[in-house]
Scaffold this active site. Structure first.
Site, PDB file in Angstrom:
ATOM      1  N   GLY A 119       0.839  -1.190   0.000  1.00  0.00           N
ATOM      2  CA  GLY A 119       0.000   0.000   0.000  1.00  0.00           C
ATOM      3  C   GLY A 119       0.874   1.238   0.000  1.00  0.00           C
ATOM      4  O   GLY A 119       1.667   1.436   0.924  1.00  0.00           O
ATOM      5  N   GLY A 120       0.729   2.061  -1.042  1.00  0.00           N
ATOM      6  CA  GLY A 120       1.570   3.245  -1.167  1.00  0.00           C
ATOM      7  C   GLY A 120       0.847   4.541  -0.873  1.00  0.00           C
ATOM      8  O   GLY A 120       1.252   5.601  -1.357  1.00  0.00           O
ATOM      9  N   GLN A 150      -0.878   7.366   2.017  1.00  0.00           N
ATOM     10  CA  GLN A 150      -0.200   8.268   2.950  1.00  0.00           C
ATOM     11  C   GLN A 150       0.409   7.524   4.136  1.00  0.00           C
ATOM     12  O   GLN A 150       1.500   7.883   4.599  1.00  0.00           O
ATOM     13  CB  GLN A 150      -1.176   9.345   3.435  1.00  0.00           C
ATOM     14  CG  GLN A 150      -1.652  10.251   2.313  1.00  0.00           C
ATOM     15  CD  GLN A 150      -1.896  11.667   2.775  1.00  0.00           C
ATOM     16  OE1 GLN A 150      -0.972  12.421   3.011  1.00  0.00           O
ATOM     17  NE2 GLN A 150      -3.168  12.018   2.910  1.00  0.00           N
ATOM     18  N   GLY A 202       1.393   4.267   4.177  1.00  0.00           N
ATOM     19  CA  GLY A 202       2.527   3.504   3.673  1.00  0.00           C
ATOM     20  C   GLY A 202       3.728   4.388   3.399  1.00  0.00           C
ATOM     21  O   GLY A 202       4.876   4.032   3.726  1.00  0.00           O
ATOM     22  N   ASN A 222     -12.597  -3.464   1.363  1.00  0.00           N
ATOM     23  CA  ASN A 222     -11.274  -3.761   1.909  1.00  0.00           C
ATOM     24  C   ASN A 222     -11.067  -5.253   2.145  1.00  0.00           C
ATOM     25  O   ASN A 222      -9.935  -5.739   2.113  1.00  0.00           O
ATOM     26  CB  ASN A 222     -11.034  -2.955   3.186  1.00  0.00           C
ATOM     27  CG  ASN A 222     -10.680  -1.506   2.886  1.00  0.00           C
ATOM     28  OD1 ASN A 222     -10.517  -1.132   1.723  1.00  0.00           O
ATOM     29  ND2 ASN A 222     -10.557  -0.686   3.915  1.00  0.00           N
ATOM     30  N   ARG A 240      -3.267   8.270  21.610  1.00  0.00           N
ATOM     31  CA  ARG A 240      -4.283   9.323  21.561  1.00  0.00           C
ATOM     32  C   ARG A 240      -4.829   9.613  22.957  1.00  0.00           C
ATOM     33  O   ARG A 240      -4.961  10.777  23.355  1.00  0.00           O
ATOM     34  CB  ARG A 240      -5.408   8.902  20.613  1.00  0.00           C
ATOM     35  CG  ARG A 240      -5.015   8.984  19.146  1.00  0.00           C
ATOM     36  CD  ARG A 240      -6.012   8.307  18.229  1.00  0.00           C
ATOM     37  NE  ARG A 240      -5.792   8.676  16.825  1.00  0.00           N
ATOM     38  CZ  ARG A 240      -6.318   8.056  15.793  1.00  0.00           C
ATOM     39  NH1 ARG A 240      -7.123   7.006  15.987  1.00  0.00           N
ATOM     40  NH2 ARG A 240      -6.067   8.454  14.554  1.00  0.00           N
ATOM     41  N   HIS A 259     -10.777  -1.944  17.558  1.00  0.00           N
ATOM     42  CA  HIS A 259     -10.386  -0.627  17.054  1.00  0.00           C
ATOM     43  C   HIS A 259     -11.613   0.038  16.450  1.00  0.00           C
ATOM     44  O   HIS A 259     -11.755   0.181  15.244  1.00  0.00           O
ATOM     45  CB  HIS A 259      -9.288  -0.789  16.007  1.00  0.00           C
ATOM     46  CG  HIS A 259      -8.702   0.503  15.533  1.00  0.00           C
ATOM     47  ND1 HIS A 259      -8.260   1.482  16.399  1.00  0.00           N
ATOM     48  CD2 HIS A 259      -8.466   0.981  14.267  1.00  0.00           C
ATOM     49  CE1 HIS A 259      -7.781   2.494  15.698  1.00  0.00           C
ATOM     50  NE2 HIS A 259      -7.906   2.218  14.403  1.00  0.00           N
TER      51      HIS A 259
END
Length: 318
Positions: free
Chosen positions: A10-11, A13, A15, A96, A152, A176
């Site tokens: 996965g390229g 943001q 990745g 996904n 967070r 999550h």
């Protein structure tokens, strides 16, 4: 000495940010795969050209052929569509899941000895699907969620109390999603319970608990808050930094205790599902799940969170 091989699938943001951080810390040579022609190649070339300035020396290479991950020590999966405003992580599951099936088959074929860290959402379902498709031992397949969620929570506590984030420890368990479980009694500032410091600040226990409840709620919606503000995507720097903490723990065999989405086998009364719990991470992946006694309220919240995970997992094409 042969450098570890870190494969990123996965390229986008996240990745890209992981590749940059891995290179800056010289954790190993980085290979990035993405189906979009030229994307991974361009991003790796961009990072590589910063090496003389930032003084790192690792190889970065992009490819549109998933066989490039062959021989990887660690595979980090970020492939998938990100959330947009109004979407939940669960809304991403259908598309996904199809992507994850293809990715997992590629990992099984080309990197059968690797340790896999999944970031794709909905996280708990995607890491489950990845393990089922690859058939890898569960200790070698894990998800990144708790490191980010805990960071967070710690950030919100630090900002509320006006203290350094370096001094805040916090832990979030469970799935999550909106039903994640920040463990309030473990939240502390250099050993002092955060609730005690809130009582000192406000001079009232009820007010302190009310403020803490607000911090818990903000933690549960933290990803959505970023999505709402960005309008065109989701968080990427903090997830990437969280993933790097896990990659580093494995590569350097650090034996770090981190909240990780791991397969449970009776721990916390849960079996057969990937859930965020404290784990020892080292060269073997999830080397140990650290179990501790929950209060009745905490157990009820965790059970509810796991129930939400089960709904997602049960809808997968397994």
């Amino acid at each position: 000495m042969v450098k570890p091989k870190i494969a990123l699938i996965g390229g986008g943001q996240i990745g890209n940010s992981i590749a940059h951080l891995a290179a800056m810390r010289e954790l190993g040579n980085v290979i990035m795969f993405d189906i979009k022609d030229g994307l991974a190649q361009g991003k790796c070339l961009d990072i590589a050209q910063a090496a003389p300035i930032s003084n790192f020396d690792v190889q970065l290479c992009g490819s549109n052929d998933i066989s490039c991950i062959a021989g990887a020590d660690i595979v980090v999966v970020t492939a998938g569509i990100p959330r947009k405003p109004g979407m939940t992580r669960e809304d991403l599951i259908e598309i996904n899941a199809r992507i994850m099936v293809t990715v997992a088959e590629g990992i099984k074929t080309h990197a059968p000895e690797s340790i896999v860290i999944v970031l794709s959402n909905p996280l708990d379902a995607m890491v489950t699907l990845c393990q089922k498709i690859t058939g890898f031992p569960t200790q070698r397949i894990m998800g990144m969620a708790g490191v980010l969620d805990s960071a967070r929570f710690a950030s919100f506590i630090a900002w509320e109390l006006g203290v350094s984030v370096r001094d805040v420890n916090a832990m979030v368990l469970g799935g999550h999603g909106d039903a994640m479980v920040p463990i309030v009694r473990f939240a502390n500032v250099n050993g002092i319970p955060a609730l005690e410091l809130l009582k000192n600040k406000y001079g009232d226990e009820d007010k302190a608990r009310q403020v803490m409840a607000g911090l818990v709620e903000r933690t549960q919606d933290a990803g959505g808050e970023v999505v709402h503000l960005l309008q065109t995507g989701s968080a990427f720097i903090s997830p990437a930094t969280s993933a790097i903490a896990m990659v580093e723990a494995v590569i350097h065999d650090q034996k770090r205790l981190l909240p990780v989405c791991a397969m449970l086998d009776g721990q916390f009364g849960i079996s057969g599902y990937y859930v965020g719990v404290p784990c020892i991470l080292g060269v073997g992946g999830v080397e140990r799940i650290v179990e501790f006694e929950l209060t009745e309220d905490e157990q009820a919240l965790l059970d509810h969170s796991v129930g939400e995970v089960k709904k997602l997992v049960d809808s997968l094409p397994l």
